[in-house]
Design a protein around this motif. Structure first.
Motif, short mmCIF file in Angstrom:
data_model
loop_
_atom_site.label_atom_id
_atom_site.label_comp_id
_atom_site.label_asym_id
_atom_site.label_seq_id
_atom_site.Cartn_x
_atom_site.Cartn_y
_atom_site.Cartn_z
N ILE A 112 0.83 -1.22 -0.28
CA ILE A 112 0.17 0.07 -0.16
C ILE A 112 0.82 1.53 -0.02
N GLU A 113 1.97 1.71 1.02
CA GLU A 113 2.72 2.41 1.07
C GLU A 113 3.91 1.94 -0.47
N GLN A 114 3.68 1.84 -1.22
CA GLN A 114 4.52 2.15 -2.47
C GLN A 114 3.47 2.14 -3.66
N ILE A 115 2.06 1.87 -3.41
CA ILE A 115 1.70 2.29 -4.91
C ILE A 115 0.73 3.55 -4.39
N GLY A 116 1.30 3.73 -2.99
CA GLY A 116 0.69 5.56 -3.00
C GLY A 116 1.84 6.20 -3.49
N LEU A 117 3.54 5.38 -3.33
CA LEU A 117 4.68 6.64 -3.33
C LEU A 117 4.21 6.55 -4.91
N SER B 299 18.49 18.76 -9.05
CA SER B 299 17.54 19.19 -8.99
C SER B 299 16.84 20.77 -10.13
N MET B 300 17.18 20.75 -11.10
CA MET B 300 17.04 21.94 -11.97
C MET B 300 15.74 21.05 -12.49
N VAL B 301 17.22 19.80 -13.08
CA VAL B 301 17.10 19.49 -14.37
C VAL B 301 16.22 18.23 -14.38
N PHE C 61 4.52 6.03 -14.51
CA PHE C 61 5.97 4.61 -14.60
C PHE C 61 7.36 6.75 -14.64
N LEU C 62 6.67 7.20 -15.86
CA LEU C 62 7.70 7.96 -16.43
C LEU C 62 7.91 8.85 -15.35
N ASN C 63 6.90 9.70 -14.58
CA ASN C 63 7.12 10.87 -12.62
C ASN C 63 7.90 9.79 -11.68
N THR C 64 7.34 7.98 -11.94
CA THR C 64 8.07 7.53 -10.57
C THR C 64 10.21 7.40 -11.52
N LEU C 65 10.09 6.91 -12.73
CA LEU C 65 11.48 7.24 -13.34
C LEU C 65 12.08 7.99 -13.11
N THR C 66 11.82 9.24 -12.63
CA THR C 66 12.57 10.52 -12.70
C THR C 66 12.81 11.06 -11.78
N ALA C 67 11.50 10.76 -10.37
CA ALA C 67 12.19 11.46 -9.27
C ALA C 67 13.35 11.26 -9.16
N PRO C 68 13.44 9.94 -8.83
CA PRO C 68 15.20 9.55 -7.64
C PRO C 68 16.07 9.50 -8.45
N LEU C 69 16.37 9.96 -9.59
CA LEU C 69 17.76 10.41 -10.52
C LEU C 69 18.71 11.62 -10.07
#
Length: 470
Positions: free
Chosen positions: A261-266, A386-388, A346-354
């Protein structure tokens, strides 16, 4: 099904290619303004806690203004949104659009800012800056005392309150009430003040929303601490420990469910928050149909005096209307289809941790240097990743919003059925439309509208279709 997702990718690529450099520049200016304002506000807050609270919205507004600017500069690249709401050409209209976007974006942005810990980070930086300012003042006073050759014992200054402490309580509630009342008054009678009235409304809106967010967070923390100390929670922790010890498979399944549930929320909540902010700022989210209410209390409401009802409705709209755009964005995402939203998430999840990986890459690219070099350039090198990342995230949100609008329109059109081509013959047994005397074209009227004088009434059912047979 997959066409809206591909369209989102195409739009995002065009935005980054054509407007990415400008978005990054706006983000950098906003980050620099936020940093500078936070330094000033923290130093003022070292001397006066109330003044610090009154000025604390300014650094947050700098961040919000940069976000709004980044979303507005890409509007020209959003094809479907451009057809629904063309860009204003007049300079005054563009300023008014910027003011409306800032006012509408404060509540969802502050909710996002609070939930993801950015507000707590700003408050911690504010407190740290205030503490450093006090240490500087106390050190200078101590040095002056030592240089004066005085034999008296040095007594540090009595500041009267803890550095960085925000006066949450009766003072904050009083400020909140005054700020909300002034914001309501300006919303009703502030048109005569022009641009200055808009600036005042933006500040007052940010002030009362910020104090509300800080007060709610403080109350939640107090309530959580109170609940954790109750006997029932102690008993529940004992039961949980017993289950983990003697029923390990049940405990493992429960922990796995909570983790899932936590991962789905994230995965879903952060993209949804960006989409809600974009929908609020663009202001073209789908309008959710309000349900028809009935019952005893609704009847009482309808019988209420007109003046009281109007006043209560205005107060309710002032509060609930700020959350309507968030709900509209949720409805828009729901109606856009699962493929588009899944691709965007999916794209947001790939980008945010970069961001941390880009920071390491930038540091490795620069290479080893002495401490003086890193003292100057480390903040800049940490700001570039952070800017990128933020530029890409906002680009994805804008492209997903535009594609969601188009996907929703296509789904509505498909649900409505195929349209008749131009000059196509009408189906058989269709009742004739009314015509003006001597006219060659039928008269187009809204459904249920009365006929103008002199227009003959057409037969409602010329062929007797649906009539009972004897």
């Amino acid at each position: 099904m997959i066409a809206p997702a591909l369209d989102m990718l195409r739009t995002a690529g065009l935005i980054l290619l054509r407007r990415g450099w400008l978005m990054a520049l706006i983000y950098a200016v906003g980050a620099a303004a936020q940093f500078g304002l936070l330094q000033v506000v923290g130093r003022i807050g070292a001397y006066d806690a109330v003044a610090g609270m009154l000025l604390l919205p300014l650094p947050i507004l700098a961040r919000l203004t940069a976000l709004v600017g980044m979303l507005l500069v890409v509007r020209g690249e959003l094809e479907y949104l451009g057809r629904l709401a063309p860009l204003p050409t007049d300079r005054r209209e563009r300023r008014a659009a910027l003011g409306r976007a800032l006012l509408g974006g404060i509540v969802p942005f502050m909710a996002f800012y609070l939930t993801w810990g950015y507000l707590a980070g700003d408050v911690a930086d504010y407190a740290n800056i205030a503490l450093l300012e006090r240490e500087r003042v106390d050190f200078e006073a101590f040095a002056e005392h030592m240089n004066s050759g005085s034999t008296e014992e040095f007594a540090p200054r009595d500041w009267g309150f803890i550095a960085g402490d925000l006066p949450l309580g009766p003072v904050a509630i009083g400020i909140l009430v005054v700020a909300f009342s002034l914001r309501w008054a300006l919303g009703r009678w502030g048109q005569r003040f022009g641009a200055w009235g808009t600036i005042a409304k933006i500040y007052l809106e940010a002030l009362w929303v910020l104090i509300t967010a800080l007060t709610v967070a403080d109350l939640v923390e107090l309530l959580t601490a109170w609940v954790d100390g109750r006997l029932g929670m102690v008993w529940l922790r004992d039961v949980t420990g017993w289950i983990a010890e003697f029923l390990a498979p049940v405990a493992w399944a429960w922990e796995s469910l909570l983790w899932l549930i936590e991962q789905i929320g994230l995965v879903l909540l952060e993209p949804a928050a960006w989409l809600a902010i974009a929908g609020t700022i663009y202001g073209q989210a789908v309008k959710a149909q309000a349900p028809e209410l009935s019952g005893r209390y609704v009847d009482r409401w309808k019988r209420l005096d007109g003046t009281i009802k109007r006043w209560l409705s205005e107060v309710w709209n002032q509060v609930a209307g700020r959350f309507t755009p968030i709900w509209n964005a949720v409805v828009l995402a729901w109606r856009a289809g699962p493929v588009l939203i899944a691709a965007y998430a999916f794209l947001n999840t790939l980008t945010a941790p970069l961001e941390p990986y880009l920071s390491r890459f930038a540091i490795g690219l620069v290479g080893p240097h002495d401490e003086a070099f890193w003292r100057v350039w480390a903040p800049l090198l940490s700001a570039v990743p952070s800017m990128v990342v933020q530029t890409v995230l906002i680009t994805l949100a804008a492209a997903a919003y535009d594609s969601a609008l188009e996907a929703r329109a296509l789904r509505d059109a498909a649900a409505a059925g195929p349209a008749l081509p131009e000059n196509a013959p009408m189906p058989a047994n269709t009742p004739p439309r009314p015509r003006l005397p001597g006219a060659t074209e039928p008269l187009l009227l809204p459904a249920g509208a009365p006929l103008p004088p002199g227009v003959p009434v057409p037969p409602s059912n010329p062929d007797g279709i649906g009539q009972p047979h004897g």
